[in-house]
Scaffold this active site. Structure first.
Site, mmCIF file in Angstrom:
data_model
loop_
_atom_site.group_PDB
_atom_site.id
_atom_site.type_symbol
_atom_site.label_atom_id
_atom_site.label_comp_id
_atom_site.label_asym_id
_atom_site.label_seq_id
_atom_site.Cartn_x
_atom_site.Cartn_y
_atom_site.Cartn_z
ATOM 1 C CD GLU A 125 -2.834 -1.209 -0.144
ATOM 2 O OE1 GLU A 125 -2.975 -0.182 -0.836
ATOM 3 O OE2 GLU A 125 -3.317 -2.307 -0.474
ATOM 4 C CG HIS A 134 -1.776 -3.658 -8.729
ATOM 5 N ND1 HIS A 134 -3.150 -3.600 -8.764
ATOM 6 C CD2 HIS A 134 -1.414 -3.435 -7.442
ATOM 7 C CE1 HIS A 134 -3.593 -3.352 -7.544
ATOM 8 N NE2 HIS A 134 -2.572 -3.241 -6.727
ATOM 9 C CB CYS A 162 8.665 -2.116 -8.401
ATOM 10 S SG CYS A 162 7.235 -2.671 -9.369
HETATM 11 ZN ZN LIG Z 1 -2.523 -2.634 -4.847
HETATM 12 ZN ZN LIG Z 2 7.498 -5.006 -9.517
#
Ligand SMILES: [Zn+2]
Ligand SMILES: [Zn+2]
Length: 168
Positions: A125, A134, A162
């Site tokens: 979160e 996502h 990410c």
């Molecule tokens: Zn999420």
């Molecule tokens: Zn990722």
């Protein structure tokens, strides 16, 4: 920007402190435990016996600017969804603890599994508050969890892509 942890209602203090340390290990940010909020009676839905995560998130936004993670020891839902593990928008996020316990599924209590799930959902979160969406990588914390087995499999680490976006 520091990350503030806010207990929404009654939350185990030791768990909050453990989560603070865990989050400091994942994000390069100061994490602190801010003053708590009252039990979110306004968000309770009697028919569902669940708390509306979006309503709690609105109160968190009213509470302060900056990056906030609310922790509620309740089962959460959002419009159109049977349940949510958490929700985020802008700089604020919320996670619900009740559904992360083995006991919720009628299994014996397992503190280690529970704590790892709490950290995983908290990192996920908070990742949204940094603008991450996502991720398709099943082992990345930003993979969407439909079930607890997704949460248990992916763990609380970001994939390389990410992590680079987080730093960016
Ligand atoms: Zn999420
Ligand atoms: Zn990722």
């Amino acid at each position: 920007m520091a990350i503030a942890l806010v207990a929404v209602g009654n939350v185990d203090r030791k768990l909050m402190e453990w989560l603070k340390m865990g989050l400091e290990g994942v994000f390069d940010e100061e994490v602190f435990i801010a003053g708590g909020m009252d039990e979110p009676g306004y968000a309770f839905n009697e028919t569902r016996n669940q708390y509306n995560s979006t309503a709690i998130l609105s109160s968190l936004h009213e509470l302060a600017r900056g990056r906030l993670l609310g922790i509620a020891d309740h089962d959460l839902f959002a419009n159109g969804l049977n349940f949510v593990f958490g929700e985020a928008w802008g700089g604020a996020a919320i996670i619900g603890l009740a559904r992360l316990r083995q006991e919720f599924c009628g299994l014996p209590c397992d503190e280690n599994i529970f704590k790892k799930r709490v950290l995983t959902e908290a990192v996920h979160e908070l990742g949204h508050t940094y603008g991450l969406g996502h991720c398709d990588e099943p082992d990345c914390v930003m993979f969407f969890s439909n079930t607890l087995s997704d949460t248990d499999r992916k763990g609380f680490s970001f994939c390389g892509r990410c992590r680079r976006r987080l730093r960016g």
